[in-house]
Design a protein around this motif. Structure first.
Motif, PDB file in Angstrom:
ATOM      1  N   ILE A 572     -33.529 108.180 -36.718  1.00 30.69           N
ATOM      2  CA  ILE A 572     -32.931 106.847 -36.665  1.00 30.69           C
ATOM      3  C   ILE A 572     -34.030 105.831 -36.407  1.00 30.69           C
ATOM      4  O   ILE A 572     -34.808 105.976 -35.464  1.00 30.69           O
ATOM      5  CB  ILE A 572     -31.865 106.769 -35.554  1.00 30.69           C
ATOM      6  CG1 ILE A 572     -30.791 107.845 -35.772  1.00 30.69           C
ATOM      7  CG2 ILE A 572     -31.235 105.376 -35.501  1.00 30.69           C
ATOM      8  CD1 ILE A 572     -29.878 108.045 -34.586  1.00 30.69           C
ATOM      9  N   VAL A 573     -34.094 104.811 -37.248  1.00 28.93           N
ATOM     10  CA  VAL A 573     -35.048 103.717 -37.050  1.00 28.93           C
ATOM     11  C   VAL A 573     -34.302 102.540 -36.424  1.00 28.93           C
ATOM     12  O   VAL A 573     -33.291 102.073 -36.966  1.00 28.93           O
ATOM     13  CB  VAL A 573     -35.700 103.283 -38.376  1.00 28.93           C
ATOM     14  CG1 VAL A 573     -36.522 101.998 -38.183  1.00 28.93           C
ATOM     15  CG2 VAL A 573     -36.605 104.392 -38.898  1.00 28.93           C
ATOM     16  N   VAL A 574     -34.795 102.081 -35.272  1.00 29.42           N
ATOM     17  CA  VAL A 574     -34.209 100.925 -34.580  1.00 29.42           C
ATOM     18  C   VAL A 574     -35.196  99.765 -34.714  1.00 29.42           C
ATOM     19  O   VAL A 574     -36.365  99.889 -34.344  1.00 29.42           O
ATOM     20  CB  VAL A 574     -33.909 101.228 -33.111  1.00 29.42           C
ATOM     21  CG1 VAL A 574     -33.297 100.009 -32.426  1.00 29.42           C
ATOM     22  CG2 VAL A 574     -32.968 102.428 -33.004  1.00 29.42           C
ATOM     23  N   ASP A 575     -34.714  98.660 -35.239  1.00 27.63           N
ATOM     24  CA  ASP A 575     -35.562  97.509 -35.562  1.00 27.63           C
ATOM     25  C   ASP A 575     -35.272  96.369 -34.602  1.00 27.63           C
ATOM     26  O   ASP A 575     -34.149  95.842 -34.573  1.00 27.63           O
ATOM     27  CB  ASP A 575     -35.282  97.083 -37.008  1.00 27.63           C
ATOM     28  CG  ASP A 575     -35.968  95.782 -37.371  1.00 27.63           C
ATOM     29  OD1 ASP A 575     -37.159  95.643 -37.032  1.00 27.63           O
ATOM     30  OD2 ASP A 575     -35.309  94.910 -37.978  1.00 27.63           O
ATOM     31  N   ALA A 576     -36.267  95.976 -33.810  1.00 29.98           N
ATOM     32  CA  ALA A 576     -36.146  94.802 -32.933  1.00 29.98           C
ATOM     33  C   ALA A 576     -36.578  93.581 -33.748  1.00 29.98           C
ATOM     34  O   ALA A 576     -37.751  93.445 -34.112  1.00 29.98           O
ATOM     35  CB  ALA A 576     -37.013  94.974 -31.702  1.00 29.98           C
ATOM     36  N   GLY A 577     -35.654  92.696 -34.034  1.00 24.70           N
ATOM     37  CA  GLY A 577     -35.935  91.554 -34.894  1.00 24.70           C
ATOM     38  C   GLY A 577     -36.995  90.621 -34.325  1.00 24.70           C
ATOM     39  O   GLY A 577     -37.151  90.485 -33.113  1.00 24.70           O
ATOM     40  N   HIS A 578     -37.749  89.979 -35.234  1.00 28.12           N
ATOM     41  CA  HIS A 578     -38.786  88.981 -34.901  1.00 28.12           C
ATOM     42  C   HIS A 578     -39.931  89.649 -34.119  1.00 28.12           C
ATOM     43  O   HIS A 578     -40.111  90.851 -34.183  1.00 28.12           O
ATOM     44  CB  HIS A 578     -38.164  87.800 -34.164  1.00 28.12           C
ATOM     45  CG  HIS A 578     -37.013  87.204 -34.904  1.00 28.12           C
ATOM     46  ND1 HIS A 578     -37.167  86.361 -35.990  1.00 28.12           N
ATOM     47  CD2 HIS A 578     -35.666  87.365 -34.751  1.00 28.12           C
ATOM     48  CE1 HIS A 578     -35.979  86.010 -36.462  1.00 28.12           C
ATOM     49  NE2 HIS A 578     -35.044  86.618 -35.730  1.00 28.12           N
ATOM     50  N   GLY A 579     -40.753  88.861 -33.420  1.00 25.73           N
ATOM     51  CA  GLY A 579     -41.888  89.407 -32.685  1.00 25.73           C
ATOM     52  C   GLY A 579     -43.175  88.672 -32.973  1.00 25.73           C
ATOM     53  O   GLY A 579     -43.335  88.034 -34.023  1.00 25.73           O
ATOM     54  N   GLY A 580     -44.120  88.730 -32.038  1.00 25.58           N
ATOM     55  CA  GLY A 580     -45.408  88.067 -32.217  1.00 25.58           C
ATOM     56  C   GLY A 580     -45.241  86.566 -32.283  1.00 25.58           C
ATOM     57  O   GLY A 580     -44.555  85.955 -31.458  1.00 25.58           O
ATOM     58  N   PHE A 581     -45.871  85.961 -33.304  1.00 22.24           N
ATOM     59  CA  PHE A 581     -45.787  84.499 -33.424  1.00 22.24           C
ATOM     60  C   PHE A 581     -44.416  84.026 -33.900  1.00 22.24           C
ATOM     61  O   PHE A 581     -44.141  82.829 -33.931  1.00 22.24           O
ATOM     62  CB  PHE A 581     -46.875  83.974 -34.376  1.00 22.24           C
ATOM     63  CG  PHE A 581     -46.700  84.426 -35.808  1.00 22.24           C
ATOM     64  CD1 PHE A 581     -45.821  83.794 -36.660  1.00 22.24           C
ATOM     65  CD2 PHE A 581     -47.437  85.492 -36.300  1.00 22.24           C
ATOM     66  CE1 PHE A 581     -45.666  84.198 -37.965  1.00 22.24           C
ATOM     67  CE2 PHE A 581     -47.296  85.903 -37.609  1.00 22.24           C
ATOM     68  CZ  PHE A 581     -46.400  85.263 -38.447  1.00 22.24           C
ATOM     69  N   ASP A 582     -43.520  84.971 -34.262  1.00 26.52           N
ATOM     70  CA  ASP A 582     -42.156  84.633 -34.689  1.00 26.52           C
ATOM     71  C   ASP A 582     -41.203  84.909 -33.537  1.00 26.52           C
ATOM     72  O   ASP A 582     -40.802  86.049 -33.324  1.00 26.52           O
ATOM     73  CB  ASP A 582     -41.780  85.459 -35.919  1.00 26.52           C
ATOM     74  CG  ASP A 582     -40.321  85.260 -36.329  1.00 26.52           C
ATOM     75  OD1 ASP A 582     -39.711  84.265 -35.889  1.00 26.52           O
ATOM     76  OD2 ASP A 582     -39.803  86.092 -37.093  1.00 26.52           O
ATOM     77  N   PRO A 583     -40.817  83.884 -32.767  1.00 27.36           N
ATOM     78  CA  PRO A 583     -39.969  84.131 -31.592  1.00 27.36           C
ATOM     79  C   PRO A 583     -38.504  84.332 -31.924  1.00 27.36           C
ATOM     80  O   PRO A 583     -37.738  84.768 -31.078  1.00 27.36           O
ATOM     81  CB  PRO A 583     -40.160  82.851 -30.774  1.00 27.36           C
ATOM     82  CG  PRO A 583     -40.404  81.790 -31.805  1.00 27.36           C
ATOM     83  CD  PRO A 583     -41.178  82.461 -32.917  1.00 27.36           C
ATOM     84  N   GLY A 584     -38.109  83.988 -33.161  1.00 29.11           N
ATOM     85  CA  GLY A 584     -36.687  83.970 -33.468  1.00 29.11           C
ATOM     86  C   GLY A 584     -36.042  82.733 -32.882  1.00 29.11           C
ATOM     87  O   GLY A 584     -36.698  81.713 -32.639  1.00 29.11           O
ATOM     88  N   ALA A 585     -34.754  82.797 -32.604  1.00 28.17           N
ATOM     89  CA  ALA A 585     -34.063  81.668 -31.980  1.00 28.17           C
ATOM     90  C   ALA A 585     -34.506  81.530 -30.511  1.00 28.17           C
ATOM     91  O   ALA A 585     -34.888  82.504 -29.871  1.00 28.17           O
ATOM     92  CB  ALA A 585     -32.562  81.866 -32.066  1.00 28.17           C
ATOM     93  N   ILE A 586     -34.452  80.290 -30.010  1.00 26.79           N
ATOM     94  CA  ILE A 586     -34.869  80.015 -28.626  1.00 26.79           C
ATOM     95  C   ILE A 586     -33.711  79.352 -27.887  1.00 26.79           C
ATOM     96  O   ILE A 586     -33.137  78.377 -28.367  1.00 26.79           O
ATOM     97  CB  ILE A 586     -36.118  79.121 -28.591  1.00 26.79           C
ATOM     98  CG1 ILE A 586     -37.271  79.807 -29.339  1.00 26.79           C
ATOM     99  CG2 ILE A 586     -36.527  78.823 -27.148  1.00 26.79           C
ATOM    100  CD1 ILE A 586     -38.512  78.960 -29.447  1.00 26.79           C
TER     101      ILE A 586
END
Length: 751
Positions: A572-586
């Motif tokens: 099973i691959v679990v993907d944590a969205g965004h990361g690094g310089f891409d914070p996602g929503a704030i």
């Protein structure tokens, strides 16, 4: 007592002024700027049906330079490369060399300049959206820019290039001559040029200010060959509209090869022959007529060809060829994807007619296109095979005599036709299957199964659904929500439930119903068992797989069933969205989506590992990985499941809840996985249940294994932002997602 005249006038004026002030106050909107409520920080008034904002408040909001010229009663506001000018007693706002008309223009209120809010802020490149009957106004910066719209692949594809794909909708007019592409929070690039308008097509760009969207409207003189379902896809940062190919040419060459050519790729066609009228019918899906050439005049083999748009939903082009002598044209191997070719065929030889449980089969030396139909008195299934000879193993009669069929008979019907007849016990359905191996074609006719018995049982641990069929069942059991229901889809099955008496219900089973529908081009009989409540279920077979037993767990047994279950290990691959310089929503207090995503993903991995599952994280630290890298990571490792973790965001801070997304591409297990996960989250997370939705998110569209994307909560909602920061909430969300994954595995490859 009389009231003095002057005093009465003063009272009247006072009442009028209070009324005017209260009306102005009532016109006040709730205004959000980049998701923040700024209503109390700015002053607005309503004049002539238009909302005005104090010019100084707007300048502070945009960090703009403001210049007021008292002598001219005019102002100038400048922010970055945009300058607007407006003068009292004028309804126009000047933007560079352009002028924009407003309703009220500049108004002086208590010696303060007020200017039209919507028109002014749009001039600076911001977008507006009214919600809740215009009581709430949201102002935000565009999320994407449309850079280019151009034709691709000889005019069969339209590419819309943008900075980033935002939510969009494709609308098709009833007459088919207009397509509208609505793109949320989008603006047109300053250097945008129209690269698609020509003699037939015309592009119009419309900004819809009060809905914060952009419309690209494409009009045509003739119906546009486009299907919304399957006609649009995402490629990198572009939307691509695939127009259906058009019929270009029908001809017969000097070798008597019948050729059908289109402007683009032609799917495989279905052909059939009608011996009585000496006709060959070619049905080509996803092709439209267009302007085509037809050259068969005075041909010795083909008398006439008629072309019609046989259907529009789905799109099917029909070519009906009338033969001079009843000759049969057989399809040739494709030389190019835009061309179909047919050659006058030699007689095929059929061999090895045989009967097995619920079906009969035979072999052929070449591909066949039979005519199949049912006759009622006596009940029988008839198959006409054209241009065919009988070979070894094709007997005049084969005695069968089982629950579906009495016997099989074969004979030459006429000079062109061999007929196979299955004498039936009663009329039933059927399907036709072709398989080719080493140049030999194997054909099978499956007679449709029927329901023999459906009953319910109840004991102190389980409630059972027992479904017994006449022959071995081909089925799929699914769990749906809202309301809870167990669904069983049967392939190759006749819906004869009207022959049954009322089926007894139980405390868990609320209602039972059936229907027929198309699933991936195949007719399916569906049984739906609507439930009063649901905890878990198991599926077993009995009576040599003729029967299906569905065990519905009762409440107190649910925990024990979960603890006792044993599931084989999966990757099973679990993907944590965004990361690094891409914070996602704030969030409003500064929580970055990428942080909670990773915390929940790590917890899911830990819990699944405790259940002997093999888990890989697309990222285990604060690093950036592109969407393409995440998909390649899962596909390259042949993962069994892919689950992506995100937190949602919206301009309205009151919006909240959990929702789960799936993409219904060739992997039809995606929705089932999403349902299993969301069933746990919707009931157990304790926030608003926003349901299951289909979407084209990249990471679930292009992964090859069953996949789902979960928006656990809204980081833009202050209450849910606080939850997402809590390790207790993170573990709870992870536990519910893990339970949903294990439920899915238990019913799809579990032990």
């Amino acid at each position: 007592m009389s009231v003095p005249r002057k005093f009465g006038i003063r009272i009247l004026l006072l009442i009028l002024s209070i009324f005017i002030l209260s009306s102005t106050a009532a016109a006040q909107n709730t205004i959000y700027f980049n998701s923040k409520d700024i209503t109390s920080e700015i002053e607005t008034v309503s004049r002539e049906g238009e909302l005005l904002i104090k010019a100084r408040d707007l300048a502070e909001l945009l960090d703009a330079d403001l210049t007021w010229r008292p002598a001219l009663k005019s102002l100038e506001m400048k922010s970055q490369n945009v300058t607007i000018k407006i003068m009292a007693n004028s309804r126009y706002i000047q933007i560079g060399n352009d002028a924009l008309k407003t309703r009220a223009g500049l108004q002086l209120v208590d010696n303060q300049a007020y200017i039209p809010l919507a028109k002014s802020i749009e001039a600076f490149g911001y977008l507006l959206e009214y919600q809740r009957d215009n009581e709430e106004l949201y102002i935000f910066q565009p999320e994407t820019t449309i850079n280019n719209v151009s034709w691709q692949e000889d005019g069969n594809q339209l590419q819309i290039k943008m900075d980033e794909i935002t939510p969009y909708r494709i609308l098709h007019s009833e007459d088919g001559r207009e397509i509208t592409i609505e793109i949320d929070k989008a603006v047109i690039d300053q250097e945008f040029s129209d690269n698609i308008s020509n003699n037939n097509y015309y592009l119009r760009v419309v900004n819809v200010p009060d809905r914060a969207l952009l419309r690209l409207i494409i009009k045509s003189r003739t119906p546009i060959p486009f299907q919304i379902d399957g006609g649009v896809y995402e490629y990198e940062d572009s939307l691509v509209l695939s127009f259906l190919p058009q019929l270009k040419d029908i001809r017969i060459d000097k070798n008597n090869i019948l050729k059908v050519e289109a402007t683009g790729e032609i799917p495989d066609a279905k052909t059939k022959y009608i011996s009585e009228s000496k006709k060959m019918i070619i049905d080509i899906p996803s092709v439209v007529i267009g302007n085509f050439d037809l050259d068969i005049e005075n041909h010795p083999l083909i008398k006439d060809i008629k072309v019609t748009q046989h259907d529009l939903d789905p799109v099917i082009l029909r070519i009906e060829a009338t033969m001079v002598n009843g000759d049969i044209f057989k399809p040739l191997k494709r030389e190019k994807n835009s061309l179909l070719a047919f050659k006058p065929g030699q007689r095929s030889e059929i061999t090895n007619l045989d009967y097995a449980a619920g079906s009969f089969s035979f072999d052929s030396s070449s591909a066949l296109n039979p005519e199949l139909f049912l006759l009622e008195t006596p009940p029988r299934l008839v198959m006409n095979l054209y241009h065919v000879n009988r070979g070894a193993g094709i007997l005049d009669k084969i005695e069968v005599n089982n629950s579906l069929i009495k016997n099989l008979r074969t004979a030459r019907f006429d000079e062109q036709t061999v007929r196979i007849v299955a004498d039936l016990k009663e009329l039933t359905g059927y399907d036709w299957v072709e398989e080719e191996k080493n140049g030999i074609y194997h054909y099978t006719v499956n007679l449709k199964n029927k329901f023999a018995e459906i009953r319910t049982e109840d004991n102190d641990k389980y409630q059972y659904l027992d479904i017994l069929m006449d022959s071995r069942a081909e089925y799929e059991v699914k769990k749906f929500n809202y309301p809870h229901r167990i669904v069983v889809d049967f392939k190759n099955t006749l819906n004869n439930l009207d022959e049954f008496k009322t089926i007894e219900k139980t405390s868990l089973i609320k209602d039972i119903r059936s229907s027929n529908y198309q699933l991936e081009g195949e007719e399916v009989t569906r049984l739906v068992f609507e439930l009063n409540d649901y905890y878990s279920h198991r599926v077993e077979t009995y009576q040599d797989k003729h029967g299906i037993k569905i065990a519905l767990a009762k409440d107190y047994l649910n925990k024990q069933m979960k603890e006792d279950r044993e599931i084989e290990s999966h990757l099973i691959v679990v993907d944590a969205g965004h990361g690094g310089f891409d914070p996602g929503a704030i969030g409003m207090t500064g929580l970055e989506e990428k942080v909670s995503n990773l915390a929940i993903a790590r917890e899911i991995a830990s819990q699944l590992a405790d259940k002997d599952q093999t888990v890989l994280l697309t990222r285990n630290s604060d690093r950036f990985h592109s969407l393409q890298q995440r998909v390649k990571f899962a596909n390259a490792r042949n993962a069994d499941l892919f689950v992506s973790i995100h937190a949602n965001s919206f301009n309205n801070p009151q919006t909240g809840g959990v929702e789960t997304y799936y993409n219904q591409h060739e992997n039809n297990q995606n929705r089932f996985l999403a349902e299993k996960i969301h069933d746990k989250l919707g009931r157990g997370l304790g926030i608003y249940d926003r349901g299951i939705k289909e979407s084209n998110f990249y990471v679930i569209k292009y992964t090859k294994m069953p996949s789902a994307l979960i928006e656990v909560a809204f980081v833009s909602n202050p209450g849910e932002e606080k939850m997402l920061q809590s390790s207790k909430f993170q573990k709870k969300a992870a536990s519910l997602i893990t339970e949903g994954i294990l439920d899915y595995l238990e019913e799809n490859g579990g032990k």
